[in-house]
Design a protein around this motif. Structure first.
Motif, PDB file in Angstrom:
ATOM      1  N   LYS A  23      18.231  -9.645  14.554  1.00 24.58           N
ATOM      2  CA  LYS A  23      19.676  -9.591  14.761  1.00 24.58           C
ATOM      3  C   LYS A  23      20.353  -9.867  13.431  1.00 24.58           C
ATOM      4  O   LYS A  23      19.978 -10.795  12.716  1.00 24.58           O
ATOM      5  N   CYS A  24      21.335  -9.037  13.087  1.00 19.81           N
ATOM      6  CA  CYS A  24      22.121  -9.264  11.867  1.00 19.81           C
ATOM      7  C   CYS A  24      23.592  -9.007  12.224  1.00 19.81           C
ATOM      8  O   CYS A  24      23.990  -7.868  12.416  1.00 19.81           O
ATOM      9  N   GLY A  25      24.328 -10.064  12.383  1.00 14.78           N
ATOM     10  CA  GLY A  25      25.720  -9.925  12.829  1.00 14.78           C
ATOM     11  C   GLY A  25      25.749  -9.439  14.268  1.00 14.78           C
ATOM     12  O   GLY A  25      25.063  -9.989  15.124  1.00 14.78           O
ATOM     13  N   THR A  26      26.496  -8.373  14.521  1.00 16.04           N
ATOM     14  CA  THR A  26      26.610  -7.835  15.879  1.00 16.04           C
ATOM     15  C   THR A  26      25.648  -6.673  16.122  1.00 16.04           C
ATOM     16  O   THR A  26      25.728  -6.015  17.151  1.00 16.04           O
ATOM     17  N   SER A  27      24.772  -6.410  15.177  1.00 15.62           N
ATOM     18  CA  SER A  27      23.837  -5.292  15.322  1.00 15.62           C
ATOM     19  C   SER A  27      22.412  -5.780  15.044  1.00 15.62           C
ATOM     20  O   SER A  27      22.162  -6.966  14.943  1.00 15.62           O
ATOM     21  N   MET A  28      21.498  -4.830  14.927  1.00 15.30           N
ATOM     22  CA  MET A  28      20.109  -5.128  14.602  1.00 15.30           C
ATOM     23  C   MET A  28      19.786  -4.520  13.236  1.00 15.30           C
ATOM     24  O   MET A  28      20.376  -3.514  12.846  1.00 15.30           O
ATOM     25  N   CYS A  29      18.859  -5.154  12.540  1.00 11.83           N
ATOM     26  CA  CYS A  29      18.392  -4.658  11.251  1.00 11.83           C
ATOM     27  C   CYS A  29      16.873  -4.686  11.249  1.00 11.83           C
ATOM     28  O   CYS A  29      16.254  -5.313  12.108  1.00 11.83           O
ATOM     29  N   GLY A  30      16.284  -4.011  10.279  1.00  8.93           N
ATOM     30  CA  GLY A  30      14.838  -4.030  10.117  1.00  8.93           C
ATOM     31  C   GLY A  30      14.479  -4.063   8.647  1.00  8.93           C
ATOM     32  O   GLY A  30      15.112  -3.384   7.842  1.00  8.93           O
ATOM     33  N   LYS A  31      13.469  -4.867   8.307  1.00 11.39           N
ATOM     34  CA  LYS A  31      13.040  -4.967   6.910  1.00 11.39           C
ATOM     35  C   LYS A  31      11.524  -4.911   6.828  1.00 11.39           C
ATOM     36  O   LYS A  31      10.819  -5.191   7.796  1.00 11.39           O
ATOM     37  N   ILE A  32      11.032  -4.548   5.658  1.00 11.34           N
ATOM     38  CA  ILE A  32       9.590  -4.556   5.409  1.00 11.34           C
ATOM     39  C   ILE A  32       9.194  -6.017   5.227  1.00 11.34           C
ATOM     40  O   ILE A  32       9.616  -6.662   4.269  1.00 11.34           O
ATOM     41  N   SER A  33       8.394  -6.547   6.163  1.00  9.70           N
ATOM     42  CA  SER A  33       8.043  -7.965   6.080  1.00  9.70           C
ATOM     43  C   SER A  33       6.630  -8.211   5.559  1.00  9.70           C
ATOM     44  O   SER A  33       6.324  -9.318   5.133  1.00  9.70           O
ATOM     45  N   LYS A  34       5.778  -7.172   5.613  1.00  8.26           N
ATOM     46  CA  LYS A  34       4.397  -7.364   5.161  1.00  8.26           C
ATOM     47  C   LYS A  34       3.758  -6.011   4.891  1.00  8.26           C
ATOM     48  O   LYS A  34       4.040  -5.044   5.588  1.00  8.26           O
ATOM     49  N   PHE A  35       2.903  -5.984   3.884  1.00  4.72           N
ATOM     50  CA  PHE A  35       2.098  -4.794   3.620  1.00  4.72           C
ATOM     51  C   PHE A  35       0.688  -5.025   4.142  1.00  4.72           C
ATOM     52  O   PHE A  35       0.140  -6.114   3.997  1.00  4.72           O
ATOM     53  N   LEU A  36       0.121  -4.008   4.751  1.00  3.83           N
ATOM     54  CA  LEU A  36      -1.240  -4.088   5.268  1.00  3.83           C
ATOM     55  C   LEU A  36      -2.231  -3.393   4.337  1.00  3.83           C
ATOM     56  O   LEU A  36      -3.417  -3.315   4.641  1.00  3.83           O
ATOM     57  N   VAL A  37      -1.730  -2.877   3.232  1.00  2.00           N
ATOM     58  CA  VAL A  37      -2.548  -2.273   2.181  1.00  2.00           C
ATOM     59  C   VAL A  37      -2.226  -3.015   0.888  1.00  2.00           C
ATOM     60  O   VAL A  37      -1.144  -3.580   0.742  1.00  2.00           O
ATOM     61  N   PRO A  38      -3.154  -3.031  -0.059  1.00  9.91           N
ATOM     62  CA  PRO A  38      -2.887  -3.747  -1.313  1.00  9.91           C
ATOM     63  C   PRO A  38      -1.683  -3.157  -2.061  1.00  9.91           C
ATOM     64  O   PRO A  38      -1.523  -1.939  -2.150  1.00  9.91           O
ATOM     65  N   GLU A  39      -0.854  -4.061  -2.566  1.00  8.65           N
ATOM     66  CA  GLU A  39       0.279  -3.638  -3.401  1.00  8.65           C
ATOM     67  C   GLU A  39      -0.213  -3.465  -4.836  1.00  8.65           C
ATOM     68  O   GLU A  39      -1.166  -4.114  -5.248  1.00  8.65           O
ATOM     69  N   PRO A  40       0.468  -2.621  -5.595  1.00  7.20           N
ATOM     70  CA  PRO A  40       0.116  -2.529  -7.025  1.00  7.20           C
ATOM     71  C   PRO A  40       0.462  -3.846  -7.736  1.00  7.20           C
ATOM     72  O   PRO A  40       1.241  -4.644  -7.218  1.00  7.20           O
ATOM     73  N   ALA A  41      -0.096  -4.043  -8.892  1.00 10.69           N
ATOM     74  CA  ALA A  41       0.220  -5.239  -9.676  1.00 10.69           C
ATOM     75  C   ALA A  41       1.726  -5.339  -9.876  1.00 10.69           C
ATOM     76  O   ALA A  41       2.376  -4.349 -10.195  1.00 10.69           O
ATOM     77  N   GLY A  42       2.286  -6.499  -9.629  1.00  8.21           N
ATOM     78  CA  GLY A  42       3.730  -6.684  -9.777  1.00  8.21           C
ATOM     79  C   GLY A  42       4.510  -6.321  -8.524  1.00  8.21           C
ATOM     80  O   GLY A  42       5.727  -6.471  -8.475  1.00  8.21           O
ATOM     81  N   GLY A  43       3.833  -5.807  -7.497  1.00 12.56           N
ATOM     82  CA  GLY A  43       4.494  -5.487  -6.228  1.00 12.56           C
ATOM     83  C   GLY A  43       4.991  -4.049  -6.167  1.00 12.56           C
ATOM     84  O   GLY A  43       5.309  -3.431  -7.182  1.00 12.56           O
ATOM     85  N   ALA A  44       5.033  -3.531  -4.949  1.00  8.60           N
ATOM     86  CA  ALA A  44       5.531  -2.165  -4.733  1.00  8.60           C
ATOM     87  C   ALA A  44       7.030  -2.124  -5.010  1.00  8.60           C
ATOM     88  O   ALA A  44       7.769  -3.026  -4.623  1.00  8.60           O
ATOM     89  N   ARG A  45       7.468  -1.074  -5.665  1.00  5.94           N
ATOM     90  CA  ARG A  45       8.873  -0.927  -6.060  1.00  5.94           C
ATOM     91  C   ARG A  45       9.492   0.297  -5.403  1.00  5.94           C
ATOM     92  O   ARG A  45       8.803   1.237  -5.007  1.00  5.94           O
ATOM     93  N   ASP A  46      10.808   0.308  -5.338  1.00  5.28           N
ATOM     94  CA  ASP A  46      11.582   1.394  -4.711  1.00  5.28           C
ATOM     95  C   ASP A  46      11.799   2.528  -5.715  1.00  5.28           C
ATOM     96  O   ASP A  46      12.928   2.902  -6.031  1.00  5.28           O
ATOM     97  N   THR A  47      10.725   3.113  -6.179  1.00  5.20           N
ATOM     98  CA  THR A  47      10.776   4.093  -7.271  1.00  5.20           C
ATOM     99  C   THR A  47      11.448   5.410  -6.895  1.00  5.20           C
ATOM    100  O   THR A  47      11.858   6.150  -7.780  1.00  5.20           O
ATOM    101  N   GLU A  48      11.565   5.712  -5.615  1.00 10.16           N
ATOM    102  CA  GLU A  48      12.175   6.973  -5.185  1.00 10.16           C
ATOM    103  C   GLU A  48      13.661   6.840  -4.870  1.00 10.16           C
ATOM    104  O   GLU A  48      14.299   7.804  -4.454  1.00 10.16           O
TER     105      GLU A  48
END
Length: 138
Positions: free
Chosen positions: A44-69
């Motif tokens: 719940k976020c305010g009066t609506s619903m939201c969704g976020k990436i909370s966990k990766f089930l595959v290994p992330e690259p060094a330094g973490g996955a980035r929003d490159t696109e």
């Protein structure tokens, strides 16, 4: 006879009224994506619903996955872990409707999210092109 007509007239709106729409089933919680790569947390976020990436089930690259696109060059270095990818999801009939973002291709889309038993259906549409994914409870 007049009483019967009067009773039928009084009852007619009840007979022909549209059935009340039930609120959509809760989508709150952690859901594994259909590709098995991550967990999305709906909350719940305010009066609506939201969704976020909370966990990766595959290994992330060094330094973490980035929003490159991301089409906004200034945001291409932001981490994907914790990134809100669904927002403004409001109850509409038996679904939640709002907005989504795909970090895989940097596109925003119109989102619909709803429960089907222990599955979560996520439909994303860009213009007239739509795709539906099935998430499972994590």
């Amino acid at each position: 006879m007049t009483f019967v007509r009067l009773a039928l007239c009084a009852a007619a709106p009840l007979l022909f009224a549209a059935p009340a729409q039930a609120a959509p089933a809760s989508i709150t919680g952690n859901w594994k994506t259909d590709d098995g790569k991550s967990i999305i947390q709906f909350y719940k976020c305010g009066t609506s619903m939201c969704g976020k990436i909370s966990k990766f089930l595959v290994p992330e690259p060094a330094g973490g996955a980035r929003d490159t696109e991301n089409p906004n060059k200034a945001k291409r270095n932001q981490r994907l872990l914790g990134l809100r990818i669904f927002w403004n999801l409001k109850a509409s009939g038996t679904k939640f409707k709002g907005n989504g973002y795909s970090p895989e291709d940097g596109r925003n889309f119109n989102a619909q999210v709803w429960r089907e038993g222990n599955k979560l259906k996520v439909k994303g549409c860009v213009v007239v092109f739509c795709r539906t994914a099935t998430f499972t409870k994590a």
